[in-house]
Design an enzyme around this catalytic site. Structure first.
Site, PDB file in Angstrom:
ATOM      1  N   GLU A 406       0.848  -1.218   0.000  1.00  0.00           N
ATOM      2  CA  GLU A 406       0.000   0.000   0.000  1.00  0.00           C
ATOM      3  C   GLU A 406       0.875   1.256   0.000  1.00  0.00           C
ATOM      4  O   GLU A 406       0.548   2.255   0.631  1.00  0.00           O
ATOM      5  CB  GLU A 406      -0.939   0.041   1.221  1.00  0.00           C
ATOM      6  CG  GLU A 406      -1.761  -1.210   1.427  1.00  0.00           C
ATOM      7  CD  GLU A 406      -3.046  -1.262   0.624  1.00  0.00           C
ATOM      8  OE1 GLU A 406      -3.300  -0.327  -0.161  1.00  0.00           O
ATOM      9  OE2 GLU A 406      -3.764  -2.252   0.760  1.00  0.00           O
TER      10      GLU A 406
HETATM   11  C1  LIG Z   1       2.959  -9.966   0.171  1.00  0.00           C
HETATM   12  C2  LIG Z   1       2.780  -8.838  -0.799  1.00  0.00           C
HETATM   13  C3  LIG Z   1       1.511  -8.553  -1.277  1.00  0.00           C
HETATM   14  C4  LIG Z   1       1.347  -7.541  -2.218  1.00  0.00           C
HETATM   15  N1  LIG Z   1       0.092  -7.318  -2.751  1.00  0.00           N
HETATM   16  C5  LIG Z   1      -0.031  -6.478  -3.808  1.00  0.00           C
HETATM   17  C6  LIG Z   1      -1.283  -6.392  -4.514  1.00  0.00           C
HETATM   18  O1  LIG Z   1      -2.291  -7.026  -4.159  1.00  0.00           O
HETATM   19  N2  LIG Z   1      -1.336  -5.576  -5.595  1.00  0.00           N
HETATM   20  C7  LIG Z   1      -0.265  -4.847  -6.017  1.00  0.00           C
HETATM   21  O2  LIG Z   1      -0.393  -4.143  -7.008  1.00  0.00           O
HETATM   22  N3  LIG Z   1       0.938  -4.907  -5.374  1.00  0.00           N
HETATM   23  C8  LIG Z   1       1.068  -5.705  -4.281  1.00  0.00           C
HETATM   24  N4  LIG Z   1       2.269  -5.796  -3.625  1.00  0.00           N
HETATM   25  C9  LIG Z   1       3.414  -5.043  -4.109  1.00  0.00           C
HETATM   26  C10 LIG Z   1       3.827  -3.908  -3.169  1.00  0.00           C
HETATM   27  O3  LIG Z   1       2.899  -2.888  -3.245  1.00  0.00           O
HETATM   28  C11 LIG Z   1       5.238  -3.476  -3.580  1.00  0.00           C
HETATM   29  O4  LIG Z   1       6.123  -4.510  -3.173  1.00  0.00           O
HETATM   30  C12 LIG Z   1       5.632  -2.165  -2.946  1.00  0.00           C
HETATM   31  O5  LIG Z   1       4.893  -1.116  -3.529  1.00  0.00           O
HETATM   32  C13 LIG Z   1       7.125  -1.870  -3.099  1.00  0.00           C
HETATM   33  O6  LIG Z   1       7.542  -2.038  -4.394  1.00  0.00           O
HETATM   34  P1  LIG Z   1       8.856  -2.910  -4.724  1.00  0.00           P
HETATM   35  O7  LIG Z   1       8.676  -4.211  -4.061  1.00  0.00           O
HETATM   36  O8  LIG Z   1       9.065  -2.887  -6.184  1.00  0.00           O
HETATM   37  O9  LIG Z   1      10.008  -2.147  -3.997  1.00  0.00           O
HETATM   38  P2  LIG Z   1      10.847  -0.909  -4.585  1.00  0.00           P
HETATM   39  O10 LIG Z   1       9.912   0.079  -5.173  1.00  0.00           O
HETATM   40  O11 LIG Z   1      11.942  -1.426  -5.419  1.00  0.00           O
HETATM   41  O12 LIG Z   1      11.434  -0.306  -3.242  1.00  0.00           O
HETATM   42  C14 LIG Z   1      12.599  -0.827  -2.609  1.00  0.00           C
HETATM   43  C15 LIG Z   1      12.998   0.147  -1.509  1.00  0.00           C
HETATM   44  O13 LIG Z   1      13.322   1.419  -2.093  1.00  0.00           O
HETATM   45  C16 LIG Z   1      12.524   2.424  -1.530  1.00  0.00           C
HETATM   46  N5  LIG Z   1      12.178   3.408  -2.554  1.00  0.00           N
HETATM   47  C17 LIG Z   1      11.670   3.190  -3.778  1.00  0.00           C
HETATM   48  N6  LIG Z   1      11.451   4.354  -4.405  1.00  0.00           N
HETATM   49  C18 LIG Z   1      11.849   5.324  -3.553  1.00  0.00           C
HETATM   50  C19 LIG Z   1      11.879   6.748  -3.615  1.00  0.00           C
HETATM   51  N7  LIG Z   1      11.415   7.434  -4.666  1.00  0.00           N
HETATM   52  N8  LIG Z   1      12.363   7.414  -2.567  1.00  0.00           N
HETATM   53  C20 LIG Z   1      12.820   6.765  -1.472  1.00  0.00           C
HETATM   54  N9  LIG Z   1      12.812   5.429  -1.352  1.00  0.00           N
HETATM   55  C21 LIG Z   1      12.318   4.724  -2.379  1.00  0.00           C
HETATM   56  C22 LIG Z   1      11.285   1.723  -1.002  1.00  0.00           C
HETATM   57  O14 LIG Z   1      10.624   2.466   0.001  1.00  0.00           O
HETATM   58  C23 LIG Z   1      11.872   0.418  -0.511  1.00  0.00           C
HETATM   59  O15 LIG Z   1      12.388   0.588   0.763  1.00  0.00           O
HETATM   60  C24 LIG Z   1       2.458  -6.782  -2.646  1.00  0.00           C
HETATM   61  C25 LIG Z   1       3.729  -7.054  -2.126  1.00  0.00           C
HETATM   62  C26 LIG Z   1       3.897  -8.074  -1.238  1.00  0.00           C
HETATM   63  C27 LIG Z   1       5.285  -8.372  -0.746  1.00  0.00           C
END
Ligand SMILES: Cc1cc2nc3c(=O)[nH]c(=O)nc-3n(C[C@H](O)[C@H](O)[C@H](O)COP(=O)(O)OP(=O)(O)OC[C@H]3O[C@@H](n4cnc5c(N)ncnc54)[C@H](O)[C@@H]3O)c2cc1C
Length: 594
Positions: A406
């Site tokens: 979220e």
């Molecule tokens: C169990 C689970 C259920 C999920 N369910 C859903 C779902 O139902 N639908 C859906 O669409 N998604 C879902 N997600 C996805 C989830 O929303 C994403 O994992 C999340 O938004 C983070 O994206 P990422 O994993 O690509 O991490 P990244 O975006 O790669 O982030 C990695 C790190 O970098 C930081 N970061 C990234 N960009 C910035 C920035 N601009 N400034 C500072 N820090 C930054 C982040 O805060 C994090 O600490 C789910 C994930 C999990 C693990």
């Protein structure tokens, strides 16, 4: 089981708590629940206790059939369509009631996550943005769980940077189908869903949203991800290989998918806060029980001061989290009740957008609170906290996801400050004028305000000072970085932390004052509020110092720090005694004591 809207709270502008003072009777609190709302809570709790908890082991080991059956049973009780209007087969509940349901669902995290993905972010895009035909076709079947839903935004290369998604949609030459190509990742309910709210770019450019049904040609669901926690919920990738989606399944407008995505997430964040507080309360109850049973050095470990500190701190942080979540729910209900021009559902969506700052603040504060709670739970359980046969181990793993989905807590912190400054620049929130006023006031020397009076007079004054500290620091940062503040993430993060601490502290304070006004006194809540405000103010001061030191140096910085010190001058209360008071009450009650 539609309920009357909760109207005791005042409809106010989102983010305005930083600029205005509120009276206790202007905020909604859990003590204001109606009998009907309490009954909804009790029914949900009984459903979890009697139907869901006995099945946890099987669901944790991947029994999807059972998970679906339980979702059907929850739907029969009206728990899966609480936010769907009655006209479309839902329960049409007020937001306080649906928040209570979310909180109680958190008794079992995997069920709560499945519930949230279906009834929240998987259903509301259709409720808010669907055509009349789409709403009639899908909403009644979603509320009944004949169809289970999911929200599909993230991709392997696009999580936080969701708008960088690559899934593509093109209209087929005959105009009857959209052809989708690409992959989604991390989709909650992936393996059990019948419906998928999928975001894709039309022509590779214009972000749009589509309703995809299971079985549509070219669409398939991948295998379960191997997760750290919430193992009973389903999380899968999705594959679109020239997937054919009927033309009429475009949701909202081409190129406006981001509006669907972000407004849905506002709602998701608001609800996530409630799930976190609910989960934290159950973990606290388990911890209290264990602490009283476990003996060391000839006594129960609950008698040790350092254990009591943890138990009290868990309860106190949950009290603040609960206070801000129901305050927000009450504000949303009040705004919904006040009505707006045009369509009621559009108004609901606009209302959630209005409170996007509070929704993000709730999400971050509550997810960090529950993580604190489960971490200390493991510690109180000692070695048994590290063992799978005891509840702390799963609670610890299950809670961790809340800081990631979220919108990660980093992204939400940036959003809080970004939205505040955006509103200020658009003239929607007089932040800049307020910041200037505070700076002028501070520079004109010590004020003549009277000494605080009453049981929480000092805390009320400190919450006011905390707002001024934010305005002062934000004003200095705004002047230094102007529209480049977003690039100074550490500064924005520190400002966001002040915003959240201020909202949490004020919510706890107003709630306690409201209880005290009604009952004559509120000793336990007063103790919790005094501890929370004292610690929050220490964090606020530290964060404000960080901001100022990043913006100025030399004499200017020294002068600013002196003004800040004078503004936040305070005497610490005896938090050791106050925490003991809270710990004893929690141990006597053997549960969250408020
Ligand atoms: C169990 C689970 C259920 C999920 N369910 C859903 C779902 O139902 N639908 C859906 O669409 N998604 C879902 N997600 C996805 C989830 O929303 C994403 O994992 C999340 O938004 C983070 O994206 P990422 O994993 O690509 O991490 P990244 O975006 O790669 O982030 C990695 C790190 O970098 C930081 N970061 C990234 N960009 C910035 C920035 N601009 N400034 C500072 N820090 C930054 C982040 O805060 C994090 O600490 C789910 C994930 C999990 C693990």
């Amino acid at each position: 089981m539609a309920t009357a809207p909760t109207t005791t709270a005042k409809a106010v502008k989102g983010g305005s708590f930083l600029l205005e003072d509120r009276a206790p009777d202007e905020v909604f609190t859990p003590e204001d629940f109606t009998d009907e709302q309490r009954q909804i809570g009790q029914m949900t709790e009984e459903f979890l206790t009697n139907e869901v908890l006995p099945q946890v082991e099987k669901i944790e080991h991947g029994d999807k059939k059972l998970l679906i059956e339980l979702m059907h049973k929850a739907a029969e009780l009206g728990l899966m369509g609480a936010d769907v209007p009655e006209a479309y087969g839902g329960a049409g509940l007020d937001k306080v009631s649906s928040t209570i349901i979310a909180e109680k669902m958190a008794r079992y995290a995997s069920f709560a996550v499945s519930h949230g993905a279906h009834s929240g972010i998987g259903t509301l895009p259709i409720a808010y943005f669907g055509t009349e035909e789409q709403k009639k076709k899908y909403l009644p079947r979603l509320a009944s769980t004949e169809l289970i839903s999911s929200y599909c935004l993230s991709e392997a290369e696009a999580g936080s940077d969701a708008m960088g998604l690559k899934t593509r949609a093109d209209l087929a030459p005959d105009g009857k189908h959209w052809v989708l190509n690409g992959q989604k990742m991390w989709i909650t309910n992936g393996a059990i869903a019948d419906l998928f709210i999928v975001f894709a770019k039309v022509g590779g450019e214009k972000i749009s949203c589509f309703i995809v049904e299971k079985g549509m040609p070219g669409f398939s669901v991948g295998p379960e991800e191997k997760k750290m926690g919430i193992k009973g919920s389903s999380t899968t990738p999705l594959f679109f290989d020239n997937a054919q989606v009927p033309a009429e399944n475009l949701l909202h407008e081409i190129g406006r998918g981001h509006i669907v995505a972000f407004n849905t997430l506002n709602f998701g964040r608001f609800k996530l806060g409630a799930y976190c507080v609910g989960g934290g309360k159950y973990s606290l109850a388990e911890t209290l029980r264990y602490a009283q049973e476990r003996k060391a050095f000839g006594k129960s470990i609950a008698e040790f001061g350092l254990i009591q500190h943890k138990l009290a701190e868990m309860a106190i942080r949950l009290y603040a989290g609960e206070s801000m979540i129901y305050r927000t729910a009450g504000m949303i209900d009040a705004a919904l009740h006040a009505g707006g021009a045009g369509d009621a559902i559009q108004h609901a969506m606009k209302t959630l957008e209005e409170y996007a700052i509070e929704c993000s603040a709730n999400k971050v504060t509550a997810s960090e609170t529950v993580d604190y709670v489960v971490d200390e739970m493991v510690q109180v359980f000692g070695g048994y906290g590290f063992h799978q046969d005891y509840p702390a181990e799963r609670a610890f793993r299950d809670a961790r996801i809340n800081r990631i989905f979220e919108g990660t807590n980093e992204i939400n912190r940036l959003l809080i400050v970004g939205m505040l400054f955006k509103r200020a620049l658009k003239g929607e929130l007089p932040l800049l004028a307020a910041a200037k006023k505070v700076a002028d006031e501070l520079m004109s020397g010590p004020g003549t305000s009277s000494a605080p009076s009453g049981p929480l007079g000092a805390e009320a004054a400190l919450v006011g000072a905390s707002k001024k500290a934010f305005l002062f620091a934000a004003g200095v940062a705004g002047q230094k970085y102007m529209d480049k503040l977003a690039d100074e993430q550490e500064v924005a993060g520190a400002l966001a932390d002040i915003v959240m601490d201020t909202y949490a502290a004020e919510s706890a304070l107003l709630r306690t004052q409201k209880i005290a006004a009604r009952k004559g006194s509120a000793p336990l809540q007063t103790a919790a509020t005094r501890v929370f405000v004292a610690d929050a103010l220490d964090r606020v001061e530290q964060n404000a110092r960080t901001v100022l030191a990043a913006c100025a140096e030399g004499d200017t910085l020294r002068a600013q720090l002196a003004l800040l010190r004078r503004l936040l001058k305070r005497e610490p209360p005896n938090t050791v005694a106050l925490r003991r008071q809270v710990a004893h009450a929690a141990l006597d009650a053997n549960r969250y004591p408020f």
